[in-house]
Design a protein around this motif. Sequence first.
Motif, PDB file in Angstrom:
ATOM      1  N   ASP A   1       7.621   0.902  -3.583  1.00  0.00           N
ATOM      2  CA  ASP A   1       6.955   2.200  -3.418  1.00  0.00           C
ATOM      3  C   ASP A   1       7.118   2.745  -1.993  1.00  0.00           C
ATOM      4  O   ASP A   1       6.435   3.678  -1.601  1.00  0.00           O
ATOM      5  CB  ASP A   1       5.478   2.118  -3.798  1.00  0.00           C
ATOM      6  N   GLY A   2       8.026   2.125  -1.212  1.00  0.00           N
ATOM      7  CA  GLY A   2       8.327   2.633   0.112  1.00  0.00           C
ATOM      8  C   GLY A   2       7.515   2.045   1.241  1.00  0.00           C
ATOM      9  O   GLY A   2       7.777   2.327   2.416  1.00  0.00           O
ATOM     10  N   ARG A   3       6.517   1.208   0.896  1.00  0.00           N
ATOM     11  CA  ARG A   3       5.694   0.605   1.950  1.00  0.00           C
ATOM     12  C   ARG A   3       6.380  -0.624   2.535  1.00  0.00           C
ATOM     13  O   ARG A   3       7.233  -1.238   1.910  1.00  0.00           O
ATOM     14  CB  ARG A   3       4.321   0.204   1.390  1.00  0.00           C
ATOM     15  N   SER A   4       5.942  -0.989   3.750  1.00  0.00           N
ATOM     16  CA  SER A   4       6.407  -2.216   4.399  1.00  0.00           C
ATOM     17  C   SER A   4       5.225  -3.166   4.455  1.00  0.00           C
ATOM     18  O   SER A   4       4.168  -2.823   5.003  1.00  0.00           O
ATOM     19  CB  SER A   4       6.912  -1.899   5.809  1.00  0.00           C
ATOM     20  N   LEU A   5       5.381  -4.366   3.878  1.00  0.00           N
ATOM     21  CA  LEU A   5       4.277  -5.322   3.766  1.00  0.00           C
ATOM     22  C   LEU A   5       4.522  -6.543   4.647  1.00  0.00           C
ATOM     23  O   LEU A   5       5.646  -7.038   4.739  1.00  0.00           O
ATOM     24  CB  LEU A   5       4.107  -5.791   2.320  1.00  0.00           C
ATOM     25  N   TYR A   6       3.430  -7.025   5.267  1.00  0.00           N
ATOM     26  CA  TYR A   6       3.470  -8.262   6.055  1.00  0.00           C
ATOM     27  C   TYR A   6       2.808  -9.362   5.244  1.00  0.00           C
ATOM     28  O   TYR A   6       1.674  -9.209   4.764  1.00  0.00           O
ATOM     29  CB  TYR A   6       2.740  -8.073   7.383  1.00  0.00           C
ATOM     30  N   CYS A   7       3.494 -10.483   5.077  1.00  0.00           N
ATOM     31  CA  CYS A   7       2.997 -11.638   4.327  1.00  0.00           C
ATOM     32  C   CYS A   7       2.819 -12.792   5.307  1.00  0.00           C
ATOM     33  O   CYS A   7       3.697 -13.033   6.139  1.00  0.00           O
ATOM     34  CB  CYS A   7       3.978 -12.052   3.241  1.00  0.00           C
ATOM     35  N   ASP A   8       1.723 -13.521   5.195  1.00  0.00           N
ATOM     36  CA  ASP A   8       1.433 -14.572   6.168  1.00  0.00           C
ATOM     37  C   ASP A   8       0.751 -15.746   5.478  1.00  0.00           C
ATOM     38  O   ASP A   8      -0.173 -15.560   4.678  1.00  0.00           O
ATOM     39  CB  ASP A   8       0.516 -14.012   7.263  1.00  0.00           C
ATOM     40  N   PHE A   9       1.217 -16.954   5.782  1.00  0.00           N
ATOM     41  CA  PHE A   9       0.619 -18.171   5.231  1.00  0.00           C
ATOM     42  C   PHE A   9       0.652 -19.276   6.269  1.00  0.00           C
ATOM     43  O   PHE A   9       1.683 -19.505   6.910  1.00  0.00           O
ATOM     44  CB  PHE A   9       1.390 -18.643   3.987  1.00  0.00           C
ATOM     45  N   VAL A  10      -0.488 -19.937   6.462  1.00  0.00           N
ATOM     46  CA  VAL A  10      -0.587 -21.132   7.305  1.00  0.00           C
ATOM     47  C   VAL A  10      -1.283 -22.198   6.478  1.00  0.00           C
ATOM     48  O   VAL A  10      -2.385 -21.973   5.968  1.00  0.00           O
ATOM     49  CB  VAL A  10      -1.387 -20.866   8.603  1.00  0.00           C
ATOM     50  N   ASN A  11      -0.648 -23.343   6.320  1.00  0.00           N
ATOM     51  CA  ASN A  11      -1.223 -24.423   5.526  1.00  0.00           C
ATOM     52  C   ASN A  11      -2.584 -24.826   6.081  1.00  0.00           C
ATOM     53  O   ASN A  11      -2.735 -25.059   7.281  1.00  0.00           O
ATOM     54  CB  ASN A  11      -0.277 -25.623   5.524  1.00  0.00           C
ATOM     55  N   GLY A  12      -3.592 -24.877   5.227  1.00  0.00           N
ATOM     56  CA  GLY A  12      -4.924 -25.276   5.644  1.00  0.00           C
ATOM     57  C   GLY A  12      -5.818 -24.121   6.055  1.00  0.00           C
ATOM     58  O   GLY A  12      -6.998 -24.327   6.360  1.00  0.00           O
ATOM     59  N   VAL A  13      -5.279 -22.916   6.067  1.00  0.00           N
ATOM     60  CA  VAL A  13      -6.053 -21.727   6.445  1.00  0.00           C
ATOM     61  C   VAL A  13      -6.187 -20.842   5.207  1.00  0.00           C
ATOM     62  O   VAL A  13      -5.203 -20.658   4.476  1.00  0.00           O
ATOM     63  CB  VAL A  13      -5.340 -20.955   7.576  1.00  0.00           C
ATOM     64  N   PRO A  14      -7.377 -20.272   4.943  1.00  0.00           N
ATOM     65  CA  PRO A  14      -7.525 -19.399   3.769  1.00  0.00           C
ATOM     66  C   PRO A  14      -6.492 -18.281   3.786  1.00  0.00           C
ATOM     67  O   PRO A  14      -6.240 -17.665   4.820  1.00  0.00           O
ATOM     68  CB  PRO A  14      -8.946 -18.830   3.917  1.00  0.00           C
ATOM     69  N   GLN A  15      -5.888 -18.039   2.640  1.00  0.00           N
ATOM     70  CA  GLN A  15      -4.839 -17.025   2.554  1.00  0.00           C
ATOM     71  C   GLN A  15      -5.427 -15.626   2.636  1.00  0.00           C
ATOM     72  O   GLN A  15      -6.562 -15.382   2.222  1.00  0.00           O
ATOM     73  CB  GLN A  15      -4.062 -17.178   1.248  1.00  0.00           C
ATOM     74  N   ILE A  16      -4.619 -14.717   3.157  1.00  0.00           N
ATOM     75  CA  ILE A  16      -4.992 -13.317   3.196  1.00  0.00           C
ATOM     76  C   ILE A  16      -4.056 -12.544   2.277  1.00  0.00           C
ATOM     77  O   ILE A  16      -2.962 -12.998   1.956  1.00  0.00           O
ATOM     78  CB  ILE A  16      -4.917 -12.745   4.626  1.00  0.00           C
ATOM     79  N   ASN A  17      -4.512 -11.374   1.847  1.00  0.00           N
ATOM     80  CA  ASN A  17      -3.649 -10.520   1.033  1.00  0.00           C
ATOM     81  C   ASN A  17      -2.536  -9.956   1.905  1.00  0.00           C
ATOM     82  O   ASN A  17      -2.613  -9.975   3.132  1.00  0.00           O
ATOM     83  CB  ASN A  17      -4.466  -9.373   0.431  1.00  0.00           C
ATOM     84  N   PHE A  18      -1.513  -9.435   1.270  1.00  0.00           N
ATOM     85  CA  PHE A  18      -0.452  -8.779   2.016  1.00  0.00           C
ATOM     86  C   PHE A  18      -1.047  -7.613   2.796  1.00  0.00           C
ATOM     87  O   PHE A  18      -1.924  -6.902   2.300  1.00  0.00           O
ATOM     88  CB  PHE A  18       0.625  -8.253   1.076  1.00  0.00           C
ATOM     89  N   LEU A  19      -0.567  -7.418   4.010  1.00  0.00           N
ATOM     90  CA  LEU A  19      -1.038  -6.315   4.843  1.00  0.00           C
ATOM     91  C   LEU A  19       0.023  -5.224   4.881  1.00  0.00           C
ATOM     92  O   LEU A  19       1.202  -5.499   5.116  1.00  0.00           O
ATOM     93  CB  LEU A  19      -1.320  -6.800   6.262  1.00  0.00           C
ATOM     94  N   GLU A  20      -0.400  -3.983   4.661  1.00  0.00           N
ATOM     95  CA  GLU A  20       0.526  -2.861   4.763  1.00  0.00           C
ATOM     96  C   GLU A  20       0.683  -2.481   6.228  1.00  0.00           C
ATOM     97  O   GLU A  20      -0.300  -2.237   6.926  1.00  0.00           O
ATOM     98  CB  GLU A  20       0.015  -1.671   3.957  1.00  0.00           C
ATOM     99  N   LEU A  21       1.911  -2.446   6.705  1.00  0.00           N
ATOM    100  CA  LEU A  21       2.175  -2.066   8.085  1.00  0.00           C
ATOM    101  C   LEU A  21       2.037  -0.554   8.239  1.00  0.00           C
ATOM    102  O   LEU A  21       2.313   0.208   7.314  1.00  0.00           O
ATOM    103  CB  LEU A  21       3.572  -2.518   8.510  1.00  0.00           C
ATOM    104  N   ASP A  22       1.615  -0.143   9.417  1.00  0.00           N
ATOM    105  CA  ASP A  22       1.398   1.270   9.698  1.00  0.00           C
ATOM    106  C   ASP A  22       2.743   1.940  10.001  1.00  0.00           C
ATOM    107  O   ASP A  22       3.051   2.298  11.139  1.00  0.00           O
ATOM    108  CB  ASP A  22       0.437   1.427  10.879  1.00  0.00           C
ATOM    109  N   LEU A  23       3.545   2.054   8.959  1.00  0.00           N
ATOM    110  CA  LEU A  23       4.874   2.673   9.049  1.00  0.00           C
ATOM    111  C   LEU A  23       4.990   3.722   7.952  1.00  0.00           C
ATOM    112  O   LEU A  23       4.367   3.595   6.894  1.00  0.00           O
ATOM    113  CB  LEU A  23       5.965   1.615   8.851  1.00  0.00           C
ATOM    114  N   PRO A  24       5.770   4.768   8.186  1.00  0.00           N
ATOM    115  CA  PRO A  24       5.949   5.770   7.127  1.00  0.00           C
ATOM    116  C   PRO A  24       6.642   5.164   5.910  1.00  0.00           C
ATOM    117  O   PRO A  24       7.456   4.258   6.042  1.00  0.00           O
ATOM    118  CB  PRO A  24       6.810   6.854   7.791  1.00  0.00           C
ATOM    119  N   ARG A  25       6.289   5.655   4.741  1.00  0.00           N
ATOM    120  CA  ARG A  25       6.982   5.196   3.526  1.00  0.00           C
ATOM    121  C   ARG A  25       8.462   5.528   3.631  1.00  0.00           C
ATOM    122  O   ARG A  25       8.831   6.623   4.040  1.00  0.00           O
ATOM    123  CB  ARG A  25       6.412   5.883   2.283  1.00  0.00           C
TER     124      ARG A  25
END
Length: 200
Positions: free
Chosen positions: A121-145
């Motif tokens: 859909d034109g967005r840029s997403l940041y994905c992050d994972f660290v073993n042993g740390v609660p996961q977060i949802n994908f973050l949408e970067l503040d960039l134009p579609r």
Amino acid sequence: MRIFSDGQEIEFLYQIPTADSVYVELGAYLELDSVSKILDHLTYHAIAVIPPELKNSEYDSWANEIIYGAPAPMIIGENLWRVATTGQVIDENSLDEFWYEITHGAYGIVTRAKAIFDVNDGRSLYCDFVNGVPQINFLELDLPRHLQGRPQRFSGIEIVGKNLDEAALKSTLSDCCLSESLIFQYQQQVQQILLEGQQL
């Protein structure tokens, strides 16, 4: 902000003198002596983000500031898998499944994974994972579609772990990438939806 990736080191170094601020993230696999040879003729503030159990490490004498993050025990025999995906558009539903597999051991023991992907859909997403740390949802970067062809802004993935099945990772990531015709189709649909929203 301008982002430089692998293969652009020389261009990056030439840009440093004219930049207002420069942020460089160094992987734990890099030798600090080599990094110092590049940076020591510049004025910089070194910050080390390390797990709390890592005491009396080489970072203590190298960093100006140490921040203790989440516990992240090192796994002997770690390896690094990194792939640039600039120009690719990832199907978001496929990305959800791929990221779940990565973070639940389908490709080996993953201690750290991070990625930036352009999705359909034109967005840029940041994905992050660290073993042993609660996961977060994908973050949408503040960039134009990006809704005109293949995006040329930075995207890619980096995984650190043990016994990584790199062939399977590469194959699955490739399956998540959209063809030229599907990219065009999705971009047309999103443009139409956005246009209809503006007319309301």
